[in-house]
Design an enzyme around this catalytic site. Structure first.
Site, PDB file in Angstrom:
ATOM      1  CB  CYS A  86      -0.912  -0.004   1.227  1.00 19.47           C
ATOM      2  SG  CYS A  86      -2.052   1.382   1.291  1.00 19.47           S
ATOM      3  CG  HIS A 127      -5.758  -2.693  -1.272  1.00 15.45           C
ATOM      4  ND1 HIS A 127      -4.716  -3.339  -0.638  1.00 15.45           N
ATOM      5  CD2 HIS A 127      -5.566  -1.366  -1.058  1.00 15.45           C
ATOM      6  CE1 HIS A 127      -3.933  -2.425  -0.072  1.00 15.45           C
ATOM      7  NE2 HIS A 127      -4.428  -1.225  -0.316  1.00 15.45           N
ATOM      8  CD  GLU A 128      -7.230   1.124  -3.290  1.00 17.14           C
ATOM      9  OE1 GLU A 128      -7.306   1.920  -2.334  1.00 17.14           O
ATOM     10  OE2 GLU A 128      -6.145   0.641  -3.656  1.00 17.14           O
ATOM     11  CG  HIS A 131      -7.492   2.079   1.776  1.00 16.63           C
ATOM     12  ND1 HIS A 131      -6.670   2.610   2.743  1.00 16.63           N
ATOM     13  CD2 HIS A 131      -6.680   1.484   0.875  1.00 16.63           C
ATOM     14  CE1 HIS A 131      -5.428   2.345   2.448  1.00 16.63           C
ATOM     15  NE2 HIS A 131      -5.395   1.649   1.316  1.00 16.63           N
TER      16      HIS A 131
END
Length: 137
Positions: A86, A127-128, A131
């Site tokens: 990241c 992954h995002e 976040h």
């Protein structure tokens, strides 16, 4: 406008707020910042540029896509292990990802969209999305 990368884990650990039509400029900044870091970054969430809004951007080859208020609506039952890094946090970690993911979101014109992502793009989106939940790998 290209923005600084946020590295404060306390900020990054906060859940995103819903984006509004007025937040499209944040999505534009996110796309600009992703393009700037393209050589070593394939996806970003708004919190990575200091904005607590539910906006992500991904690179799909030479195409860059921003998604406002993205939400996973379906995921493959099959998962696999991946190693990810990241831009906001040093190092790499092992994560579990779904083979594919279907996401509904608003595009840059505030139209409703729904897309199914597979392969590497599905991994980036997952992954995002994490976040946006304040989850760091």
């Amino acid at each position: 406008m290209v923005k600084e990368i946020m590295r404060d884990v306390l900020f990054l650990g906060q859940k995103a707020e819903a984006a509004t039509k007025e937040d499209i400029s944040i999505a534009e900044d996110l796309l600009d910042t992703l393009r700037f870091h393209r050589e070593h970054c394939v996806g970003m969430a708004a919190n990575m540029i200091g904005e607590r809004k539910a906006i992500i951007a991904i690179a799909e080859g030479n195409r860059f896509t921003a998604m406002l208020n993205p939400e996973a609506v379906k995921k493959s039952p099959k998962t696999y292990k991946a190693t990810e890094g990241c831009l906001s946090i040093p190092g790499e970690r092992e994560v579990e990802r779904h083979d594919w993911i279907e996401v509904k979101y608003r595009d840059m014109a505030w139209r409703k969209e729904k897309r199914k992502f597979t392969g590497f793009e599905a991994e980036i989106v997952q992954h995002e999305l994490e976040h946006l939940e304040g989850k760091l790998i």
